[in-house]
Design a protein around this motif. Structure first.
Motif, PDB file in Angstrom:
ATOM      1  N   CYS A  62      46.217   8.149 -26.611  1.00 23.41           N
ATOM      2  CA  CYS A  62      45.030   7.479 -26.078  1.00 23.41           C
ATOM      3  C   CYS A  62      44.825   7.829 -24.604  1.00 23.41           C
ATOM      4  CB  CYS A  62      45.162   5.967 -26.249  1.00 23.41           C
ATOM      5  SG  CYS A  62      43.716   5.050 -25.712  1.00 23.41           S
ATOM      6  N   SER A  63      45.891   7.836 -23.834  1.00 22.60           N
ATOM      7  CA  SER A  63      45.809   8.178 -22.407  1.00 22.60           C
ATOM      8  C   SER A  63      45.355   9.615 -22.211  1.00 22.60           C
ATOM      9  CB  SER A  63      47.162   7.960 -21.726  1.00 22.60           C
ATOM     10  OG  SER A  63      47.523   6.605 -21.789  1.00 22.60           O
ATOM     11  N   THR A  66      41.628   9.917 -23.137  1.00 17.83           N
ATOM     12  CA  THR A  66      40.806   9.247 -22.129  1.00 17.83           C
ATOM     13  C   THR A  66      40.718  10.097 -20.862  1.00 17.83           C
ATOM     14  OG1 THR A  66      41.388   7.072 -23.003  1.00 17.83           O
ATOM     15  CG2 THR A  66      40.557   7.151 -20.748  1.00 17.83           C
ATOM     16  N   LEU A  69      38.425  13.142 -21.539  1.00 23.38           N
ATOM     17  CA  LEU A  69      37.016  12.757 -21.544  1.00 23.38           C
ATOM     18  C   LEU A  69      36.529  12.457 -20.126  1.00 23.38           C
ATOM     19  CD1 LEU A  69      34.698  12.275 -23.576  1.00 23.38           C
ATOM     20  CD2 LEU A  69      35.311   9.857 -23.504  1.00 23.38           C
ATOM     21  N   THR A  70      37.371  11.830 -19.320  1.00 23.66           N
ATOM     22  CA  THR A  70      37.013  11.527 -17.930  1.00 23.66           C
ATOM     23  C   THR A  70      36.810  12.797 -17.122  1.00 23.66           C
ATOM     24  OG1 THR A  70      38.226   9.437 -18.032  1.00 23.66           O
ATOM     25  CG2 THR A  70      37.765  10.322 -15.845  1.00 23.66           C
ATOM     26  N   ASP A  91      32.966  12.458 -28.943  1.00 20.42           N
ATOM     27  CA  ASP A  91      34.199  11.888 -28.415  1.00 20.42           C
ATOM     28  C   ASP A  91      34.008  10.477 -27.885  1.00 20.42           C
ATOM     29  OD1 ASP A  91      35.624  14.140 -29.065  1.00 20.42           O
ATOM     30  OD2 ASP A  91      35.563  14.994 -27.040  1.00 20.42           O
TER      31      ASP A  91
END
Length: 92
Positions: A62-63, A66, A69-70, A91
């Motif tokens: 998950c990290s 994330t 995507l950031t 996404d």
């Protein structure tokens, strides 16, 4: 999509990088294998009640996703341009 990226900056450099793309595809593959393993072995009804190792692995994936995507979001010149990227919208 890259025509909508900023020219200077670390985020666009990472988003355009072939190495970043390769690492992301590798992590996607690992995540797919993990999902198969987890579906066969994890009997906990929720992540909170799963074994600590399962919780750690799930949170690592998950990290990573994330952060990826950031970085892709920060690479765009204009925030709304991210909506022109079908993979980015998928996404989300």
């Amino acid at each position: 999509v890259e025509e909508f990226y900023k020219l200077p900056g670390w985020a666009q450099m990472l988003a355009r990088s072939q190495a970043t793309e390769n690492v992301t595809l590798f992590v996607i593959t690992l995540n797919a294998m993990w999902l198969c393993y987890d579906a066969d072995t994890n009997t906990a009804p929720t992540l909170a009640s799963a074994a600590l190792g399962v919780q750690v692995v799930e949170n690592v994936f998950c990290s990573f996703f994330t952060a990826e995507l950031t970085v892709r979001f920060l690479a765009f010149r204009n925030a709304r341009d991210c909506l022109r990227d079908n993979w980015f919208r998928f996404d989300l």
